[in-house]
Design a protein around this motif. Sequence first.
Motif, PDB file in Angstrom:
ATOM      1  N   TYR A   1       0.831  -1.207   0.000  1.00 45.76           N
ATOM      2  CA  TYR A   1       0.000   0.000   0.000  1.00 45.76           C
ATOM      3  C   TYR A   1       0.867   1.259   0.000  1.00 45.76           C
ATOM      4  O   TYR A   1       0.705   2.150  -0.836  1.00 45.76           O
ATOM      5  N   VAL A   2       1.799   1.328   0.930  1.00 46.88           N
ATOM      6  CA  VAL A   2       2.660   2.507   1.022  1.00 46.88           C
ATOM      7  C   VAL A   2       3.566   2.610  -0.198  1.00 46.88           C
ATOM      8  O   VAL A   2       3.774   3.700  -0.751  1.00 46.88           O
ATOM      9  N   ASN A   3       4.079   1.492  -0.656  1.00 53.14           N
ATOM     10  CA  ASN A   3       4.968   1.498  -1.824  1.00 53.14           C
ATOM     11  C   ASN A   3       4.248   2.017  -3.067  1.00 53.14           C
ATOM     12  O   ASN A   3       4.866   2.657  -3.928  1.00 53.14           O
ATOM     13  N   GLY A   4       2.946   1.758  -3.162  1.00 55.39           N
ATOM     14  CA  GLY A   4       2.178   2.249  -4.293  1.00 55.39           C
ATOM     15  C   GLY A   4       1.900   3.738  -4.247  1.00 55.39           C
ATOM     16  O   GLY A   4       1.592   4.359  -5.276  1.00 55.39           O
ATOM     17  N   LEU A   5       2.018   4.342  -3.066  1.00 50.58           N
ATOM     18  CA  LEU A   5       1.745   5.770  -2.904  1.00 50.58           C
ATOM     19  C   LEU A   5       3.007   6.617  -2.924  1.00 50.58           C
ATOM     20  O   LEU A   5       2.943   7.806  -3.251  1.00 50.58           O
ATOM     21  N   CYS A   6       4.131   6.027  -2.584  1.00 51.42           N
ATOM     22  CA  CYS A   6       5.322   6.801  -2.265  1.00 51.42           C
ATOM     23  C   CYS A   6       6.479   6.519  -3.210  1.00 51.42           C
ATOM     24  O   CYS A   6       6.611   5.418  -3.736  1.00 51.42           O
ATOM     25  N   LYS A   7       7.314   7.513  -3.339  1.00 55.81           N
ATOM     26  CA  LYS A   7       8.595   7.335  -4.017  1.00 55.81           C
ATOM     27  C   LYS A   7       9.643   7.115  -2.924  1.00 55.81           C
ATOM     28  O   LYS A   7      10.376   8.025  -2.539  1.00 55.81           O
ATOM     29  N   ALA A   8       9.684   5.896  -2.430  1.00 53.89           N
ATOM     30  CA  ALA A   8      10.583   5.557  -1.332  1.00 53.89           C
ATOM     31  C   ALA A   8      11.672   4.627  -1.816  1.00 53.89           C
ATOM     32  O   ALA A   8      11.470   3.818  -2.722  1.00 53.89           O
ATOM     33  N   ASN A   9      12.827   4.704  -1.185  1.00 54.74           N
ATOM     34  CA  ASN A   9      13.907   3.783  -1.504  1.00 54.74           C
ATOM     35  C   ASN A   9      13.514   2.360  -1.129  1.00 54.74           C
ATOM     36  O   ASN A   9      13.801   1.409  -1.842  1.00 54.74           O
ATOM     37  N   SER A  10      12.832   2.253   0.015  1.00 54.40           N
ATOM     38  CA  SER A  10      12.313   0.954   0.462  1.00 54.40           C
ATOM     39  C   SER A  10      11.128   1.191   1.385  1.00 54.40           C
ATOM     40  O   SER A  10      10.985   2.266   1.974  1.00 54.40           O
ATOM     41  N   VAL A  11      10.284   0.187   1.477  1.00 53.91           N
ATOM     42  CA  VAL A  11       9.195   0.173   2.459  1.00 53.91           C
ATOM     43  C   VAL A  11       9.296  -1.156   3.195  1.00 53.91           C
ATOM     44  O   VAL A  11       9.399  -2.213   2.568  1.00 53.91           O
ATOM     45  N   ALA A  12       9.262  -1.093   4.511  1.00 49.01           N
ATOM     46  CA  ALA A  12       9.438  -2.316   5.292  1.00 49.01           C
ATOM     47  C   ALA A  12       8.509  -2.311   6.488  1.00 49.01           C
ATOM     48  O   ALA A  12       8.121  -1.262   7.002  1.00 49.01           O
ATOM     49  N   THR A  13       8.178  -3.516   6.943  1.00 46.67           N
ATOM     50  CA  THR A  13       7.410  -3.706   8.165  1.00 46.67           C
ATOM     51  C   THR A  13       8.265  -4.460   9.168  1.00 46.67           C
ATOM     52  O   THR A  13       8.873  -5.478   8.831  1.00 46.67           O
ATOM     53  N   LEU A  14       8.314  -3.944  10.379  1.00 45.42           N
ATOM     54  CA  LEU A  14       9.039  -4.582  11.471  1.00 45.42           C
ATOM     55  C   LEU A  14       8.025  -4.939  12.552  1.00 45.42           C
ATOM     56  O   LEU A  14       7.402  -4.063  13.147  1.00 45.42           O
ATOM     57  N   ILE A  15       7.833  -6.236  12.776  1.00 44.96           N
ATOM     58  CA  ILE A  15       6.858  -6.724  13.755  1.00 44.96           C
ATOM     59  C   ILE A  15       7.619  -7.129  15.016  1.00 44.96           C
ATOM     60  O   ILE A  15       8.471  -8.025  14.986  1.00 44.96           O
ATOM     61  N   ILE A  16       7.301  -6.443  16.143  1.00 45.70           N
ATOM     62  CA  ILE A  16       8.028  -6.643  17.406  1.00 45.70           C
ATOM     63  C   ILE A  16       7.002  -7.095  18.441  1.00 45.70           C
ATOM     64  O   ILE A  16       6.376  -6.279  19.118  1.00 45.70           O
ATOM     65  N   PRO A  17       6.788  -8.415  18.601  1.00 50.67           N
ATOM     66  CA  PRO A  17       5.636  -8.912  19.340  1.00 50.67           C
ATOM     67  C   PRO A  17       5.840  -9.192  20.828  1.00 50.67           C
ATOM     68  O   PRO A  17       4.925  -9.663  21.492  1.00 50.67           O
ATOM     69  N   ASP A  18       7.031  -8.916  21.368  1.00 53.14           N
ATOM     70  CA  ASP A  18       7.261  -9.194  22.785  1.00 53.14           C
ATOM     71  C   ASP A  18       8.509  -8.461  23.247  1.00 53.14           C
ATOM     72  O   ASP A  18       9.232  -7.859  22.452  1.00 53.14           O
ATOM     73  N   ARG A  19       8.772  -8.507  24.546  1.00 56.43           N
ATOM     74  CA  ARG A  19       9.915  -7.770  25.090  1.00 56.43           C
ATOM     75  C   ARG A  19      11.242  -8.392  24.667  1.00 56.43           C
ATOM     76  O   ARG A  19      12.248  -7.677  24.514  1.00 56.43           O
ATOM     77  N   ASP A  20      11.285  -9.689  24.467  1.00 54.78           N
ATOM     78  CA  ASP A  20      12.516 -10.310  24.006  1.00 54.78           C
ATOM     79  C   ASP A  20      12.912  -9.757  22.638  1.00 54.78           C
ATOM     80  O   ASP A  20      14.082  -9.428  22.401  1.00 54.78           O
ATOM     81  N   ALA A  21      11.935  -9.660  21.755  1.00 54.57           N
ATOM     82  CA  ALA A  21      12.216  -9.107  20.428  1.00 54.57           C
ATOM     83  C   ALA A  21      12.654  -7.656  20.528  1.00 54.57           C
ATOM     84  O   ALA A  21      13.547  -7.197  19.800  1.00 54.57           O
ATOM     85  N   ALA A  22      12.036  -6.909  21.430  1.00 56.17           N
ATOM     86  CA  ALA A  22      12.353  -5.488  21.576  1.00 56.17           C
ATOM     87  C   ALA A  22      13.760  -5.258  22.125  1.00 56.17           C
ATOM     88  O   ALA A  22      14.298  -4.157  22.010  1.00 56.17           O
TER      89      ALA A  22
END
Length: 334
Positions: A85-106
């Motif tokens: 969705y964002v990549n289709g709207l934007c002229k970005a070098n990259s678009v990424a999602t970072l999913i951080i689901p718990d304190r260990d990951a954080a």
Amino acid sequence: MSSKFLHSLFVSFILVLFCGASQAASYKYIRIGQKDDAQTKSVAGIAMMGGGDDLDEAFRWLCAKANGGDFLILRAHGDDEYNSYVNGLCKANSVATLIIPDRDAAQSPAVAEIIRHAEAVFIAGGDQANYIRFWRGTPVQDAINQNIAEGKPIGGTSAGLAVQGEFAYSALNDPDDSELHSPEALANPYHNQVTVVRDFLKIPLLQNTLTDSHFAKRDRMGRTLVFLARIMQDGWSKSPREIAIDEKSALLVESDGKAVVVGSGRGAYFLRPTQPPDTCQEKVPLSFSNISVYNAPSGTHFDLPSWKGTSGASYLLSVEHGIIHSTQLDGAVY
């Protein structure tokens, strides 16, 4: 070699180093676009989205602030549907999602490096309790705040908006799929679900400010008045402010605090108490007089430093024994 290039090499090294540990740490990083990071400087700004349907205009504005750099979506649960969705709207070098689901990951160094390397950060909707519970007091919180301090733009919708202010309704005591409703809060300002935290994010223009989403759509005026009363009663601020955004609306804030409302919802609501609450006690209905409200529909300009807008509607609200009264001609709260 430029410091940006050296930083890019370091991030690549970190990502490779922690690739094998990423499953154990349980975070996910899904990226589309260029493999190498951009060498560009972003421009500060705040995209405050009220939830509901995503607004193309708000994302384009946030992407423009990233100046062709790397756009990062943060979330605690979910998937990478924002990427395309964002990549289709934007002229970005990259678009990424970072999913951080718990304190260990954080706690993962790789996660913090990914955040610091982004030119724009957007916090998705969901449950803000997860953001507070999983990310507060970790390198994730530090990295987001470092980006803000460096003048990088930040955005958020729904729960991602709720955590932008210095004061935030944390939802930490909400049962599964059951949020705090206005009548419950008004009847008892110290209800166990009235959980407000502070200093999760440090956005200078949103200091001394509470932020909320889905505002008129979900009838959140009553509970937000309770939050403001508690902030004053508990000694956190003598004169707090609030920015509440309705669904399908967004407030786009420039670095100098000048903002504009966009979208097809009921716009933004700017609240400021003029005096302390009359009665704010446990198991006693709230009484709270003369709260100033400014409703700014789409197209309205508002200046945060002066707390003044153009073409909006001003009125006062008061709460008497848990019942809200309005000075609007029709008595409307919104």
